[in-house]
Each structure stands twice: as C-alpha cells, then as structure tokens.
Design an enzyme around this catalytic site. Structure first.
Site, short mmCIF file in Angstrom:
data_model
loop_
_atom_site.label_atom_id
_atom_site.label_comp_id
_atom_site.label_asym_id
_atom_site.label_seq_id
_atom_site.Cartn_x
_atom_site.Cartn_y
_atom_site.Cartn_z
CG PHE A 275 -8.39 -22.09 5.24
CD1 PHE A 275 -7.69 -23.19 5.70
CD2 PHE A 275 -7.69 -21.08 4.58
CE1 PHE A 275 -6.31 -23.29 5.51
CE2 PHE A 275 -6.33 -21.17 4.39
CZ PHE A 275 -5.63 -22.28 4.86
CG ASN B 225 -9.98 -8.06 3.49
OD1 ASN B 225 -10.49 -7.58 4.50
ND2 ASN B 225 -9.60 -9.31 3.42
CE1 TYR C 289 -2.55 -5.08 11.87
CE2 TYR C 289 -4.82 -5.72 11.48
CZ TYR C 289 -3.72 -4.98 11.14
OH TYR C 289 -3.79 -4.13 10.07
CB ILE D 265 -0.95 0.00 1.21
CG1 ILE D 265 -1.92 -1.20 1.14
CG2 ILE D 265 -1.75 1.30 1.28
CD1 ILE D 265 -2.80 -1.37 2.37
CB SER E 226 10.78 -6.70 7.59
OG SER E 226 9.66 -5.85 7.84
N GLY F 127 8.94 -4.67 2.61
CA GLY F 127 9.05 -3.82 1.43
C GLY F 127 10.04 -4.37 0.42
CB ILE G 149 8.44 2.60 12.84
CG1 ILE G 149 7.81 1.28 13.34
CG2 ILE G 149 8.15 2.86 11.38
CD1 ILE G 149 6.28 1.29 13.27
CB VAL H 137 -6.74 -10.71 -4.26
CG1 VAL H 137 -6.57 -10.38 -5.75
CG2 VAL H 137 -8.18 -10.44 -3.84
#
Length: 315
Positions: free
Chosen positions: A206, A175, A146, A17, A39, A41, A57, A190
């Site tokens: 699943f 998403n 998360y 993104i 990691s 990118g 960061i 996707v």
C-alpha cells in the site's frame, strides 16, 4: 490466600505470541494454564503440557480459573488486536481490551494477587513520533481505538497495584513476527508476504512502500516477557530493535529467501497508516537486561522455513 509462584496463566496462550511464551514457561518448569477463546488461537499451537480453559477473558468463569490456580504470574496476551477492527467497532475493542482486562485483574485480586505482565502496543501508542526511535517518554498519541484501549489499561494497572497489591510490568511491543504468525493486520505483513511468495502469488504494497516499521522476532519478545516477570520494574518498556525497515526492503529480503521472482503490486495508500515508527529499547536494556538478539535476516529465515513447511503441507 497466597499465590503460587511456580504457576502461570497465559491469556491468549494458543495464539501466535502467547503459544511461544507458553512453550518457554513449560520448558523452564512452570505449571501453565491457558485462557483462550480460540477465536484466533489454534490447538496445534498449544503446548500439550499446558491446561486449556476455552473461554473469553470477559467471562465470569475466568475468576474460577484464576482462583483454582492462584498463579504468581499472569501474562496477559489476549486482546482485540486489529487496528482496523478497532476503528470500525470501538465499543467491541474497548469491551475486550479494557473490560476483559479488568475482569482478569478482578479475578487476580480475589485469588490473592500476583503479578500481571501486560502486552501493550508500541507500534500504535506514539502516533507519528517527533523523535525516532521513540523512547517511552514520547507523548502517547494513539491514532486508533486499539492504542487508546491499551493506554487505558496501562493507566489502570498502577491503580490496581496501589489499591489491591497486584504487581505489573508493561511491555510496549513493536511489530512481532515469526513462526505461527497469522496473516492478520499490519503486524502480520511478514506472514502475509511469506505465504504469498511461497505460494507463487504476488504481494501488495500500500502506497510507495517507504513506510518503515520496527520488526522484533517472537523469540526475542518472549525473552522480554520472561524477564519482565522476574523484575520489580513496572515499565512501560519498549520492546523493539530501534531500526525502521521499509516495506520495500522487507519484501526484497523475503523475495531472496523464498526465491519469488514476482514483483510486488503497489496499491493506494491506506488512510491512517503511520509513515514511520521504531522504538528505543534502552530502558529495557538497562532495567531488564534485554535487547533484541535475532537479526532481521535470521528471523525472516526462520519464519520462511516454518511457512515453507506450512505451504508445502497444505496448511
């Protein structure tokens, strides 16, 4: 000390993104610096006009980068973004997503303020909503660390505004899919399906495949970020289409686009998976003038075209 409103920093700007956002910022004439530990990118994603600082960061050096550029805008896309990793390693998730964000906010404060556009989660914020599509007023019920870490940052942002004058807008993304997406986590379905189908393999679903998700094309998500950067509104804003699409339907659409004749394989349902989620983006439409403009079929076509090049080129 004042900030430079023609300069932007994008954390995670070499990722899926973030790199699309960097492209859009460069195209409109902004000076752009990227903070990315690489990691997740990729150098090939990164716009050559952007300056890369390869760091986590959480690093102290983030403060030096922000002070050097004094950005008017910080688009915060860097994150530990795997729901399953957060469940296995909740302390790591909190360290990156909460402490890492606080480190960036502290750096902004020292550099004179500015505004943060924070990429939060819509898919993992509401649990199983009572109403679909879920509005922002729905109860926040994260089912994994998360979502809890993203919600914690949402609660910090008004505090940093009130204490230190740092502006913010919160985008709760559903998403997001499109070119450059890594087959990573639930949101990567996707990419996982497209790559497998183009490679002649089979895809695995699943459960019964009737779980539904709200898919928004990356170009539309980036447009929401740009609009959030130029608004006084804080949100949170849901960024989605309001339409739930089943995994079976998604697989069928991708089968048609890729020409894959292999039927999906069904495996056992994964514990903790949501059954249904879609987001009501009416607030973003009213306050940001934003709504998703790319149809699912068009977005999938563009994504498959990109993956076709990748698979054909051995990528």
């Amino acid at each position: 000390m004042t900030t430079d409103h023609t300069t932007a920093i994008v954390t995670g700007g070499a990722g899926f993104i973030g790199s699309h956002l960097v492209d859009a910022l460069v195209e409109r004439g902004d000076r752009v610096a990227v903070i990315d530990d690489m990691s997740g990118g990729k150098m090939r994603n990164l716009n050559p006009a952007a300056r890369l600082y390869e760091m986590d960061i959480r690093d102290e050096a983030v403060g030096e980068v922000v002070s050097a550029h004094r950005p008017g805008m910080v688009y915060h896309a860097a994150a530990q973004m795997s729901v399953s990793v957060s469940a296995r390693e909740p302390v790591l998730d909190a360290d990156v997503n909460i402490m890492g964000t606080l480190n960036v906010l502290r750096a902004m404060r020292r550099a004179g303020g500015g505004k943060m556009v924070f990429l939060s989660t819509g898919g993992a914020m509401y649990g199983e909503p009572d109403v679909l599509p879920a509005p922002e007023s729905a109860a926040a019920r994260p089912g994994a660390p998360y979502g809890a870490s993203k919600l914690a940052v949402e609660n910090y942002l008004p505090v940093f505004r009130d204490l230190y004058g740092i502006g913010f807008s919160i985008l709760r993304l559903t998403n997001v899919y499109g070119p450059r997406q890594d087959p990573h986590g639930e949101a990567g379905v996707v990419a996982i399906f497209a790559r497998a189908m183009l490679s002649g393999g089979s895809v695995r679903i699943f459960g019964d495949g009737e779980d539904t998700r709200d898919y928004v094309y990356v170009g539309d998500a980036v447009e929401a970020m740009l609009r959030a950067g130029s608004t006084a509104g804080t949100g949170p804003y849901n960024i989605g289409t309001g339409v739930g699409v089943s995994v079976n339907d998604l697989a069928a659409r991708l089968s048609r686009l890729t020409g894959c004749q292999t039927l999906p394989l069904h495996g056992p349902r994964r514990p903790g998976d949501l059954r249904h989620i879609s987001l009501d983006a009416a607030l973003a439409r009213r306050e940001l003038g934003w709504s998703a403009s790319t149809s699912l079929d068009e977005g999938l076509r563009l994504t498959v075209e990109w993956f076709r090049t990748e698979v054909g080129g051995g990528g």
